[in-house]
Design a protein around this motif. Structure first.
Motif, PDB file in Angstrom:
ATOM      1  N   VAL A 105       0.852  -1.207   0.000  1.00 58.79           N
ATOM      2  CA  VAL A 105       0.000   0.000   0.000  1.00 58.79           C
ATOM      3  C   VAL A 105       0.877   1.243   0.000  1.00 58.79           C
ATOM      4  O   VAL A 105       0.611   2.218  -0.710  1.00 58.79           O
ATOM      5  N   ALA A 106       1.960   1.217   0.797  1.00 57.45           N
ATOM      6  CA  ALA A 106       2.863   2.363   0.877  1.00 57.45           C
ATOM      7  C   ALA A 106       3.519   2.606  -0.472  1.00 57.45           C
ATOM      8  O   ALA A 106       3.650   3.746  -0.928  1.00 57.45           O
ATOM      9  N   ALA A 107       3.916   1.545  -1.187  1.00 62.41           N
ATOM     10  CA  ALA A 107       4.545   1.698  -2.503  1.00 62.41           C
ATOM     11  C   ALA A 107       3.548   2.223  -3.510  1.00 62.41           C
ATOM     12  O   ALA A 107       3.886   3.035  -4.383  1.00 62.41           O
ATOM     13  N   MET A 108       2.282   1.784  -3.429  1.00 61.99           N
ATOM     14  CA  MET A 108       1.247   2.238  -4.345  1.00 61.99           C
ATOM     15  C   MET A 108       0.965   3.726  -4.148  1.00 61.99           C
ATOM     16  O   MET A 108       0.710   4.455  -5.099  1.00 61.99           O
ATOM     17  N   GLY A 147       7.703   5.643   1.257  1.00 58.23           N
ATOM     18  CA  GLY A 147       8.217   4.478   1.955  1.00 58.23           C
ATOM     19  C   GLY A 147       7.996   4.550   3.459  1.00 58.23           C
ATOM     20  O   GLY A 147       8.057   3.548   4.145  1.00 58.23           O
ATOM     21  N   GLY A 148       7.766   5.722   3.981  1.00 60.19           N
ATOM     22  CA  GLY A 148       7.563   5.848   5.419  1.00 60.19           C
ATOM     23  C   GLY A 148       7.434   7.309   5.828  1.00 60.19           C
ATOM     24  O   GLY A 148       7.638   8.205   5.019  1.00 60.19           O
TER      25      GLY A 148
END
Length: 202
Positions: A187-190, A194-195
């Motif tokens: 989900v983070a990559a989509m 990354g954070g």
């Protein structure tokens, strides 16, 4: 025509007896001379002791912070303020009490003049000797000085170490608060990141 106009009464004017007043003036002069002679015959002035340092501690703090009921009929020693038993007076605060006990009136009541006795060379030397003996040179040495310095350095190092530990703990707490809550990496990559937080690695 006479000097007094008719019908004017000048008998109320006071008439001075010059001889009587001359005699009074002479008597006064004689009395003054007698007083001057008696003043010289009084003898030498009272010889007072030279000023000495106090051999007791001045108590300024015994009644500090205490409350006291003050009545107008209480004796002087029980009234508010500082009581001087020598002069039998009450002074309202500590600064004025110190001024009073160091002042001329109080010292005279103790039988001392305000002059200080001049010290001789022998007295000064004796005083230095007494102070040297009181200091007791055996009680202090270079070894004691070295020990005190070493202890002080140890204490400073301990304080620095404790400060470093506290800073590390704070950083850990802040790092723990800044970490994202279980985010799925897909989900983070989509979403394109990354954070949260800074890009620097800890």
């Amino acid at each position: 025509m006479s000097g007094n106009p008719s019908g004017v009464d000048n008998t109320f004017r006071r008439k001075f007896d010059k001889e009587e007043y001359l005699e009074r003036a002479r008597q006064r002069e004689r009395d003054e001379k007698d007083e001057a002679r008696r003043g010289k015959d009084r003898g030498p002035p009272v010889q007072r002791q030279p000023l000495k340092h106090r051999d007791y501690e001045v108590d300024l703090e015994s009644r500090l912070g205490k409350t006291q009921v003050v009545t107008p009929i209480a004796p002087l020693s029980q009234q508010a303020g500082y009581y001087c038993s020598v002069c039998e007076c009450v002074v309202k605060d500590s600064a004025n009490y110190l001024d009073h006990i160091n002042g001329k009136k109080h010292q005279r009541a103790l039988g001392m003049s305000m002059r200080v006795e001049r010290a001789s060379l022998e007295q000064v030397q004796k005083r230095f000797e007494a102070l040297k003996k009181r200091k007791d040179p055996a009680s202090f040495s270079e070894q004691d000085l070295d020990e005190r310095i070493w202890k002080q350095q140890q204490e400073e190092e301990e304080k620095k170490r404790q400060r470093r530990e506290k800073k590390k703990e704070k950083k850990k707490e802040q790092a723990g608060q800044n970490e994202p809550e279980d985010i799925d990496p897909d989900v983070a990559a989509m979403m394109g990141f990354g954070g949260f937080g800074t890009s620097s690695k800890k």
